[in-house]
Motif scaffolding. Sequence first.
Motif, PDB file in Angstrom:
ATOM      1  N   LEU A  71     -21.220-126.998 -17.729  1.00  0.00           N
ATOM      2  CA  LEU A  71     -20.600-128.315 -17.868  1.00  0.00           C
ATOM      3  C   LEU A  71     -20.831-129.186 -16.632  1.00  0.00           C
ATOM      4  CD1 LEU A  71     -18.740-130.046 -19.704  1.00  0.00           C
ATOM      5  CD2 LEU A  71     -16.799-129.084 -18.458  1.00  0.00           C
ATOM      6  N   VAL A  74     -23.723-131.811 -16.431  1.00  0.00           N
ATOM      7  CA  VAL A  74     -23.730-133.011 -17.270  1.00  0.00           C
ATOM      8  C   VAL A  74     -24.051-134.284 -16.483  1.00  0.00           C
ATOM      9  CG1 VAL A  74     -22.260-134.528 -18.651  1.00  0.00           C
ATOM     10  CG2 VAL A  74     -22.318-132.069 -19.115  1.00  0.00           C
ATOM     11  N   GLU A 161     -19.147-129.731 -26.704  1.00  0.00           N
ATOM     12  CA  GLU A 161     -19.157-128.294 -26.462  1.00  0.00           C
ATOM     13  C   GLU A 161     -19.763-127.564 -27.652  1.00  0.00           C
ATOM     14  OE1 GLU A 161     -15.408-129.524 -24.063  1.00  0.00           O
ATOM     15  OE2 GLU A 161     -16.494-130.227 -25.825  1.00  0.00           O
ATOM     16  N   VAL A 220     -23.057-128.565 -24.503  1.00  0.00           N
ATOM     17  CA  VAL A 220     -22.741-127.674 -23.387  1.00  0.00           C
ATOM     18  C   VAL A 220     -22.404-126.295 -23.937  1.00  0.00           C
ATOM     19  CG1 VAL A 220     -21.265-127.294 -21.373  1.00  0.00           C
ATOM     20  CG2 VAL A 220     -21.832-129.634 -22.102  1.00  0.00           C
TER      21      VAL A 220
END
Length: 221
Positions: A71, A74, A161, A220
């Motif tokens: 994450l 990003v 996600e 992710v």
Amino acid sequence: MTARDAMLARIRSKTAKGSDETRRAAVDARLAQHPRNLIPERGIGDEDHRVRVFTEMMQAVGGSVEIVNDLNDVPDSISDYLRNSNLPAHVRRGSDPVLARLPWHRGTLEVAQGRAEETDRASVTRAFAGIAETGTIIQVSGQDNPTTLNFLPEVHIVVLEASAVFASYEEAWTKLRDEFGEGIMPRTVNMISGPSRTGDIEQTIVRPAHGPKNMHVIIVR
């Protein structure tokens, strides 16, 4: 009795079974059970399968997809995407707590917060869910991810996600009920499949039509 009332009365006499109370009870029972419609097999599978199908479907409608394992990567991915798209290193986001914790300070990316403004070229939001069968993003309204971020800027970047990629819409609605509560809904639930486009004129696809010209999804794992 008006002509309209007479017509509706004849229709009810041919179709109605039982009293109004019985019919209302039947409707209430069906709504309470949340029955699922026919589920296409295309999106059914493990997480890798759902992500792959989602990617294929999103790309088929003109969106782009990138997959990252961490994450915290990003912000760098967003910076690379903006640079490769010849766009300013500036995005706007809402108050989503997951996005707020990202290491935005690592690079040169400028991040503003709040509802989208006319001068914004790019926005970043966090998706509530993704639907593999159609390559669709589910967004719910609120301060965490204001709806204007979905439609006003030229580029819409979405953080999704992998665990929130479902095979079908029915699973996403189950998650919505679980998180918000039975009978409670956010003000708006947007289902977005790729960038804004239209084929109204001679069936020629034109982008944009009523929203972003480009949509980029960062999945992710």
